[in-house]
Enzyme design. Structure first.
Site, short mmCIF file in Angstrom:
data_model
loop_
_atom_site.label_atom_id
_atom_site.label_comp_id
_atom_site.label_asym_id
_atom_site.label_seq_id
_atom_site.Cartn_x
_atom_site.Cartn_y
_atom_site.Cartn_z
N SER A 114 0.69 -1.22 -0.01
CA SER A 114 0.10 0.03 0.01
C SER A 114 0.74 1.26 0.06
CB SER A 114 -1.13 -0.10 1.14
OG SER A 114 -0.32 -0.16 2.34
N HIS A 159 1.48 4.83 4.21
CA HIS A 159 0.60 5.50 3.28
C HIS A 159 0.87 6.93 3.06
CE1 HIS A 159 -2.91 2.36 4.30
NE2 HIS A 159 -1.75 1.47 3.73
#
Length: 184
Positions: A114, A159
């Protein structure tokens, strides 16, 4: 936006993630060697800053990330080309993992694509700038970031740093992209 066919580097990354998932789901020792464990990174297991990008903690984690990689990877690889796509992907993922090393506790086990995928989202924001959709793309990126950050156990450091790295590297690497997003 029109659907973009799956590009070769994107498909390769998806296949690698799936292949790595199989032995990890069977053998915890492989998980410990490949996932990012800051204590082990400190002791010299620096490859974990890269290998952890291919480690997923469960089938839903894998499926969610592979869907996002399929979507954003196809767009970014087509627009930037294979080499630039891979540079954005790996810079973002590694930057997120380095930030994880310095900002999260040493006893945290981290893994997933991610951070790199958020980098692709950042490059997507830069592509949107070319059609006057920068504001909407930034709002969309922030919404995805916030929505994914409320899930327990999510590495929001990877992230956020992945997103920022993708915006920066996407801005530096953009040169006459072959595809511009169409605002509707």
């Amino acid at each position: 936006m029109s659907v973009i066919r799956l590009q070769s580097a994107t498909l390769t990354l998806i296949i690698i993630n799936v292949i790595v998932f199989i032995p990890i789901s069977i053998n915890d020792t492989i998980l410990v060697l490949l996932a990012q464990n800051n204590l082990l990174v400190k002791e010299g297991f620096v490859w974990q800053l890269i290998t952890s990008m291919f480690v997923h903690f469960g089938i839903f984690h894998l499926l969610f990330n592979m869907f996002a990689l399929y979507y954003f990877g196809g767009v970014i690889e087509y627009a930037y080309g294979k080499s630039r796509f891979l540079i954005i992907y790996f810079i973002s993922g590694i930057a997120g993992n380095i930030a994880t090393y310095f900002l999260l506790p040493y006893n945290v086990l981290s893994g997933g694509a991610s951070g790199a995928i958020f980098g692709l989202l950042g490059a997507y924001v830069i592509l949107s700038r070319n059609v006057g959709g920068l504001g909407a793309a930034l709002v969309y990126a922030l919404w995805v970031f916030l929505a994914s950050s409320i899930i327990p156990g999510v590495n929001i450091v990877a992230h956020l740093i992945g997103l920022i790295s993708g915006i920066i590297s996407g801005a530096f690497l953009i040169r006459r992209p072959r595809y511009y997003l169409i605002s509707r």
